[in-house]
Design an enzyme around this catalytic site. Sequence first.
Site, PDB file in Angstrom:
ATOM      1  N   HIS A 150       0.817  -1.216   0.000  1.00 12.50           N
ATOM      2  CA  HIS A 150       0.000   0.000   0.000  1.00 12.50           C
ATOM      3  C   HIS A 150       0.858   1.276   0.000  1.00 12.50           C
ATOM      4  CE1 HIS A 150       0.937   0.935   4.196  1.00 12.50           C
ATOM      5  NE2 HIS A 150       0.799  -0.351   4.448  1.00 12.50           N
ATOM      6  N   GLU A 205      -2.171  -6.975   7.472  1.00 14.02           N
ATOM      7  CA  GLU A 205      -0.845  -6.882   8.072  1.00 14.02           C
ATOM      8  C   GLU A 205      -0.759  -7.746   9.327  1.00 14.02           C
ATOM      9  OE1 GLU A 205       2.176  -6.824   7.962  1.00 14.02           O
ATOM     10  OE2 GLU A 205       2.696  -4.720   7.576  1.00 14.02           O
TER      11      GLU A 205
END
Length: 211
Positions: free
Chosen positions: A10, A83
Site C-alpha cells: 500500500h 498486516e
Amino acid sequence: MSRRMVCLRHGQTLWNVEQRFQGHTDIGLDEVGVAQAARAASLLASLRPTVIVSSDLRRAHDTASALARLTGLDVFVDKDLRERGGGAWEGLTREEIKAGWPVEYEAWEAPGGEVVTDVADRVAEAMTRWSGRLDDDGLLVVVSHGAATRLGIARLLGLPQELWSVLGSLGNCSWSVLEEGRRGWRLLEHNAGTLPEPVSSDDSPAVTADG
C-alpha cells in the site's frame, strides 16, 4: 504462458512517516500515499492484470482501487491479506516499543500480537487461493502490507524460516513479481517501482533499511 502474481504494498500513511506500528489498525493513505497509488497504478495497468485482490484495511484497499479504476476490474477483498497484528504495539513508535519491551523488540514479537509463522501461513494460503483463479496466462495483483507481503512470499517460495530475512522489506507502493513454474513459484523482481530508499514498515528491524 505462465501465471504471474504482483504483490503490491500500500501507499504511504501518516503512521508510516511517524514510524508507528500499524498492524490491524485501519489507517488511511496520506496525500503522498494517494499520489504513490496513482503512480503505481499507471505502471501496473500496462501489465494488463486479470484479477485484483486486496487486504480489507483501507490503506491497501484504496491503493488497489486506484489500479481498479484504470483497468476496469473489481477489487476482491480478503481479510487474510491483512498486516501482521501488533497487539500492544499498535500505534507506538519504534522508540517507544524498544524502551518498553527491549527483549521483545530484539525478537520483534509483540505482546498479544501475531506469531510470524502464522502470518506467513495465512498470507501464502491467500495468495495460493487467489492465484488458483487465474487462467494459464493470467496476472494476479495482490495488494497488502509490508511485513505480511514479505512473509507470504517467503513461505510461498519455500524458504526456511531462518532465511526469511534475506528478503528485504517493501517500500510504499513498491511491488514484487512472482511467476509460477513447474516446480512452484519463483521470484522475478523484489521491491520494484522505486530506487532503494529507507523503508518505514511494521516489519522486523532486521529486514528494514532503517532498522
